[in-house]
Design a protein around this motif. Structure first.
Motif, mmCIF file in Angstrom:
data_model
loop_
_atom_site.group_PDB
_atom_site.id
_atom_site.type_symbol
_atom_site.label_atom_id
_atom_site.label_comp_id
_atom_site.label_asym_id
_atom_site.label_seq_id
_atom_site.Cartn_x
_atom_site.Cartn_y
_atom_site.Cartn_z
ATOM 1 N N UNK A 180 31.644 -46.647 -30.592
ATOM 2 C CA UNK A 180 32.357 -46.974 -31.822
ATOM 3 C C UNK A 180 33.821 -47.183 -31.449
ATOM 4 N N UNK A 181 34.263 -48.426 -31.453
ATOM 5 C CA UNK A 181 35.615 -48.744 -31.011
ATOM 6 C C UNK A 181 36.632 -48.685 -32.134
ATOM 7 N N UNK A 182 37.865 -48.352 -31.785
ATOM 8 C CA UNK A 182 38.984 -48.312 -32.737
ATOM 9 C C UNK A 182 38.697 -47.362 -33.891
ATOM 10 N N UNK A 183 38.124 -46.211 -33.570
ATOM 11 C CA UNK A 183 37.852 -45.195 -34.593
ATOM 12 C C UNK A 183 38.307 -43.825 -34.095
ATOM 13 N N UNK A 184 39.168 -43.170 -34.867
ATOM 14 C CA UNK A 184 39.598 -41.818 -34.542
ATOM 15 C C UNK A 184 39.020 -40.798 -35.521
ATOM 16 N N UNK A 185 38.515 -41.285 -36.677
ATOM 17 C CA UNK A 185 38.030 -40.382 -37.710
ATOM 18 C C UNK A 185 36.682 -39.767 -37.362
ATOM 19 N N UNK A 186 35.861 -40.491 -36.611
ATOM 20 C CA UNK A 186 34.534 -39.996 -36.254
ATOM 21 C C UNK A 186 33.467 -40.243 -37.306
ATOM 22 N N UNK B 211 40.057 -52.729 -35.935
ATOM 23 C CA UNK B 211 40.921 -53.121 -34.823
ATOM 24 C C UNK B 211 42.227 -53.668 -35.397
ATOM 25 N N UNK B 212 43.313 -53.705 -34.630
ATOM 26 C CA UNK B 212 44.573 -54.257 -35.149
ATOM 27 C C UNK B 212 44.349 -55.668 -35.687
ATOM 28 N N UNK B 213 44.545 -55.860 -36.973
ATOM 29 C CA UNK B 213 44.162 -57.127 -37.597
ATOM 30 C C UNK B 213 45.273 -57.775 -38.406
ATOM 31 N N UNK B 214 46.441 -57.143 -38.469
ATOM 32 C CA UNK B 214 47.510 -57.643 -39.324
ATOM 33 C C UNK B 214 47.848 -59.098 -39.039
ATOM 34 N N UNK B 215 47.872 -59.482 -37.766
ATOM 35 C CA UNK B 215 48.246 -60.853 -37.407
ATOM 36 C C UNK B 215 47.079 -61.827 -37.500
ATOM 37 N N UNK B 216 45.844 -61.312 -37.631
ATOM 38 C CA UNK B 216 44.685 -62.197 -37.725
ATOM 39 C C UNK B 216 44.314 -62.540 -39.162
ATOM 40 N N UNK B 217 44.625 -61.653 -40.087
ATOM 41 C CA UNK B 217 44.107 -61.810 -41.444
ATOM 42 C C UNK B 217 44.861 -62.877 -42.236
#
Length: 204
Positions: free
Chosen positions: A5-11, A60-66
């Motif tokens: 599970x990538x880009x996840x810290x919450x579990x 995943x970091x998406x601010x510049x893609x959206x």
């Protein structure tokens, strides 16, 4: 299955797969919120070749893609940040893992042009289709996986996440996967690898 599970810290998603008996790991630059020893601190791209059966990447970091932020690319000169975000998405989308799911908002055309082997998302899901009376449109790019089907359609169309008041932990709450969606992913995607996918993995 071995699940990353990538880009996840919450579990949240990791625990949903683990509850069904899978060897599930999460990976993020931040430490695990639940202090799990099944969490890798670092860049998810560094562990893509470690023999996973399924890759699911959320937030995943998406601010510049959206699409909602496309106007700032030219006004603020953010093209380098766009290139970096597209490079990350490309690495995940083309990872040597037979089953892949990547979450992201709707993309603008500049992002699509930069992503290697780009395809349109397989589906758009909403929390209210999985037991949460809220709206938060989420696009899923899928490879080797079937689209999710709703598990519990409920009333309520509140944009709670979008309307959160500014505070230091706002980003943390916005990047948290809904429990109902995580459980649907684990139960619907957690079956045995299809024959054609198994062949693809052996050939990789």
């Amino acid at each position: 299955m071995r699940v990353l599970i990538g880009c996840e810290f919450s579990g949240v998603v990791r625990r949903a797969f683990a509850a069904l008996g899978h060897d599930a790991w999460s990976c993020d630059f931040l430490p695990a919120e639940d202090r799990s020893n099944k969490h890798i601190v670092g860049d998810v791209r560094d562990v893509l070749n470690d023999g996973w059966d399924l890759l699911a990447v959320f937030h995943p970091p998406c601010t510049r893609l959206c699409n909602s932020g496309v106007r700032w690319l030219r006004e603020r000169g953010l093209w380098d940040e766009l290139d970096a975000a597209a490079e990350l998405f490309s690495a995940l989308w083309n990872a040597p893992i037979p089953r892949r799911a990547i979450e992201n908002p709707i993309m603008h055309r500049y992002a699509k042009e930069r992503i290697v082997n780009y395809r349109e998302p397989a589906q758009v899901i909403q929390p209210w289709q999985f037991g949460h009376g809220e709206t938060k449109a989420t696009c899923l790019w899928l490879h080797g996986l079937m689209p999710l089907y709703p598990t519990k359609i409920v009333d309520g169309r509140v944009a709670r996440v979008h309307r959160m008041s500014p505070h230091p932990d706002r980003w943390r709450e916005r990047s948290r996967t809904f429990e109902g969606i995580a459980q649907a992913m684990a139960s619907q995607w957690g079956g045995p690898v299809d024959d054609d996918i198994a062949v693809e993995r052996r050939a990789a």
